[in-house]
Write an enzyme that holds these catalytic residues in place. Structure first.
Site, PDB file in Angstrom:
ATOM      1  N   HIS A  41       0.887  -1.180   0.000  1.00  0.00           N
ATOM      2  CA  HIS A  41       0.000   0.000   0.000  1.00  0.00           C
ATOM      3  C   HIS A  41       0.914   1.215   0.000  1.00  0.00           C
ATOM      4  O   HIS A  41       1.655   1.453   0.954  1.00  0.00           O
ATOM      5  CB  HIS A  41      -0.883  -0.022   1.243  1.00  0.00           C
ATOM      6  CG  HIS A  41      -1.985   1.000   1.224  1.00  0.00           C
ATOM      7  ND1 HIS A  41      -1.750   2.352   1.256  1.00  0.00           N
ATOM      8  CD2 HIS A  41      -3.344   0.851   1.191  1.00  0.00           C
ATOM      9  CE1 HIS A  41      -2.905   2.998   1.246  1.00  0.00           C
ATOM     10  NE2 HIS A  41      -3.891   2.115   1.197  1.00  0.00           N
ATOM     11  N   THR A  64     -11.168  22.575 -50.952  1.00  0.00           N
ATOM     12  CA  THR A  64     -12.159  21.718 -50.299  1.00  0.00           C
ATOM     13  C   THR A  64     -12.089  20.361 -50.975  1.00  0.00           C
ATOM     14  O   THR A  64     -11.941  20.270 -52.201  1.00  0.00           O
ATOM     15  CB  THR A  64     -13.575  22.299 -50.405  1.00  0.00           C
ATOM     16  OG1 THR A  64     -13.930  22.458 -51.794  1.00  0.00           O
ATOM     17  CG2 THR A  64     -13.661  23.668 -49.717  1.00  0.00           C
ATOM     18  N   HIS A  65     -12.166  19.305 -50.186  1.00  0.00           N
ATOM     19  CA  HIS A  65     -11.977  17.933 -50.695  1.00  0.00           C
ATOM     20  C   HIS A  65     -10.605  17.768 -51.349  1.00  0.00           C
ATOM     21  O   HIS A  65     -10.421  16.908 -52.211  1.00  0.00           O
ATOM     22  CB  HIS A  65     -13.081  17.549 -51.689  1.00  0.00           C
ATOM     23  CG  HIS A  65     -14.465  17.661 -51.145  1.00  0.00           C
ATOM     24  ND1 HIS A  65     -15.061  16.658 -50.411  1.00  0.00           N
ATOM     25  CD2 HIS A  65     -15.365  18.675 -51.212  1.00  0.00           C
ATOM     26  CE1 HIS A  65     -16.277  17.040 -50.054  1.00  0.00           C
ATOM     27  NE2 HIS A  65     -16.481  18.257 -50.515  1.00  0.00           N
ATOM     28  N   SER A  68      18.280   9.243 -44.642  1.00  0.00           N
ATOM     29  CA  SER A  68      19.601   8.636 -44.580  1.00  0.00           C
ATOM     30  C   SER A  68      20.089   8.223 -45.960  1.00  0.00           C
ATOM     31  O   SER A  68      21.287   8.024 -46.161  1.00  0.00           O
ATOM     32  CB  SER A  68      19.577   7.410 -43.657  1.00  0.00           C
ATOM     33  OG  SER A  68      18.704   6.417 -44.182  1.00  0.00           O
ATOM     34  N   LYS A 119      16.003  15.207 -49.536  1.00  0.00           N
ATOM     35  CA  LYS A 119      14.722  15.182 -48.825  1.00  0.00           C
ATOM     36  C   LYS A 119      14.668  16.210 -47.677  1.00  0.00           C
ATOM     37  O   LYS A 119      15.608  16.349 -46.903  1.00  0.00           O
ATOM     38  CB  LYS A 119      14.450  13.789 -48.248  1.00  0.00           C
ATOM     39  CG  LYS A 119      14.278  12.710 -49.284  1.00  0.00           C
ATOM     40  CD  LYS A 119      13.041  12.929 -50.147  1.00  0.00           C
ATOM     41  CE  LYS A 119      11.754  12.744 -49.395  1.00  0.00           C
ATOM     42  NZ  LYS A 119      11.544  11.350 -48.935  1.00  0.00           N
ATOM     43  N   GLU A 137       4.523  15.391 -38.749  1.00  0.00           N
ATOM     44  CA  GLU A 137       4.103  13.991 -38.727  1.00  0.00           C
ATOM     45  C   GLU A 137       4.140  13.448 -37.300  1.00  0.00           C
ATOM     46  O   GLU A 137       3.232  12.711 -36.870  1.00  0.00           O
ATOM     47  CB  GLU A 137       5.019  13.164 -39.638  1.00  0.00           C
ATOM     48  CG  GLU A 137       4.797  13.449 -41.117  1.00  0.00           C
ATOM     49  CD  GLU A 137       5.827  12.785 -42.009  1.00  0.00           C
ATOM     50  OE1 GLU A 137       5.544  12.620 -43.197  1.00  0.00           O
ATOM     51  OE2 GLU A 137       6.931  12.440 -41.527  1.00  0.00           O
TER      52      GLU A 137
END
Length: 435
Positions: A72, A145-146, A267, A272, A279
């Site tokens: 406890h 939109t969409h 890598s 990039k 993310e």
């Protein structure tokens, strides 16, 4: 929470040392309150405060070792603290209290402090969004939109709407702080059978909390509200992060999250520059939503109390606090330092061949007396021809004998200035946001 997503200002609130320090402060304040009521000798209350051990790693280890016997945690804590204080004064520690009096009151004090950290971080995000919204107030871009070009908007208007949403999250955090800034020292079932209500009032006042009626525990809808505010922050940050990720795609190239000197995006592929921060934030928002579900399930406890919520809260309350703070701080950095390309925005807007002005053309035809459905079909056919033949939308319209609109009216329909003339309404609302 793993160190990777823990920032020091929040993390320090949820260490084992901080938890025991809160417990000890509740015990000391309760003893002093009893002394003020004439129950505990004043000298003993002074001894309790003076001899209360420091919240060190050694104390944490001692309590953990004692818990192997007691099974406890609070009982182990009381045993260790009483041994450290010694003498008759030690007997007054935990006098009239049940474990939840200490644990729940201390936890609410911690969550209140955590909410203050979150509110400061929310202030930072709101301020960054407001500043950049005004910076790009007149930067035209395609509204989508969409995922498809719709009508023109401005990047500033987009950021202004984000700021208004972040401000609503700030308000939700404020309400959640109010909900958890409470305490209870009312005994085993909340009836004050072995404790004077004045003890509760004095302890809560010293901790900056509000005493509330309770069973053995503070009602868990309060904690669920706190978790909802954290999850809402996560949903908002995810919305912003998702939009930035879309705008950073190679095919769009309108916005780019910060990319530091020396940073590597891949890598294998040196070219990039991936939106890894956005993310990451979008992913962590999922954890916050999951924690909210667990927090809502903690609301329903048996009778006056069980401990099915306890193990869950040891994970979700620190983790949600840390994650919400991390998301707010990191998104603030993204907003503040992201690269915006107004020329690319205008270039992408022009790629629609003028189709973003289809609605004002439709309205011009209707105003000129053409039946609405007929006008709609005329404009729709012209749009399809423009896309299929890669011709400017306006030139297709001008070649269609069914379009009888005056050229000056077409000029107005195709005016970017006209399309954006009322965006000031958004900024009027933004002006009201406090930073």
């Amino acid at each position: 929470m793993i160190d990777r997503y823990s920032l020091a200002e929040m993390a320090v609130l949820f260490t084992d040392e901080a938890r025991l320090a809160r417990w000890m402060e509740v015990e000391v304040l309760a003893t002093e309150a009893w002394a003020a009521l004439g129950v505990v000798p004043g000298a003993d209350a002074e001894r309790v405060r003076a001899a209360m051990p420091a919240a060190t790693a050694e104390l944490v280890a001692a309590v953990a070792e004692r818990e192997k016997v007691t099974d406890h945690d609070v009982a182990a804590f009381v045993d260790v603290v009483q041994q450290a204080i010694g003498g008759p004064a030690a007997n007054w520690v935990h006098f009239g209290l049940t474990s939840s009096d200490v644990v729940d009151t201390a936890l609410c004090a911690t969550l209140t402090a955590a909410a203050d950290v979150l509110l400061r971080a929310a202030d930072g995000l709101v301020a960054a969004l407001k500043a950049r919204a005004f910076e790009f107030r007149d930067t035209a871009m395609a509204g989508r939109t969409h995922g498809m070009h719709a009508e023109p908007t401005t990047f500033g208007a987009k950021l202004a709407l984000w700021c208004l949403q972040a401000d609503r999250d700030r308000a939700r955090l404020g309400a959640a702080r109010e909900a958890v800034a409470v305490g209870k020292l009312s005994g085993a079932v909340g009836t004050y059978s072995n404790i004077d209500p004045e003890v509760e009032r004095r302890v809560c006042a010293a901790l900056g909390l509000r005493p509330v009626p309770a069973s053995q525990v503070v009602a868990r809808d309060r904690h669920a509200e706190y978790l909802w505010a954290c999850a809402s922050v996560g949903a908002t940050v995810e919305q912003f992060a998702t939009e930035i990720r879309h705008l950073q795609r190679t095919e769009v190239g309108e916005v780019q999250e910060p990319f530091r000197a020396g940073q590597k995006g891949s890598s294998a592929m040196p070219h990039k520059r991936n939106p890894i921060t956005c993310e990451r934030l979008a992913g962590l928002a999922r954890v916050l939503r999951g924690n909210l579900g667990a927090g809502l399930e903690n609301v329903a406890l048996w009778h006056e109390r069980d401990i099915s919520h306890s193990s869950v809260e040891r994970v979700i309350l620190p983790d949600s606090s840390l994650l919400a703070h991390y998301l707010l701080v990191r998104m603030t950095g993204v907003v503040r330092d992201m690269t915006v390309d107004p020329a690319r925005m205008l270039e992408n807007l022009d790629r629609s061949l003028g189709l973003v002005f289809s609605q004002p053309v439709l309205l011009a035809l209707v105003e000129g007396g053409t039946e609405r459905d007929v006008a709609y079909r005329i404009v729709q056919d012209a749009a399809a021809t423009a896309v299929g033949e890669r011709r400017p939308f306006r030139s297709v319209l001008e070649a269609d004998p069914r379009v009888t609109v005056d050229p000056t009216r077409l000029d107005e329909a195709f005016s970017l200035r006209r399309a954006l003339r009322n965006t000031g309404v958004v900024f009027d609302a933004l002006e009201e946001v406090k930073t």
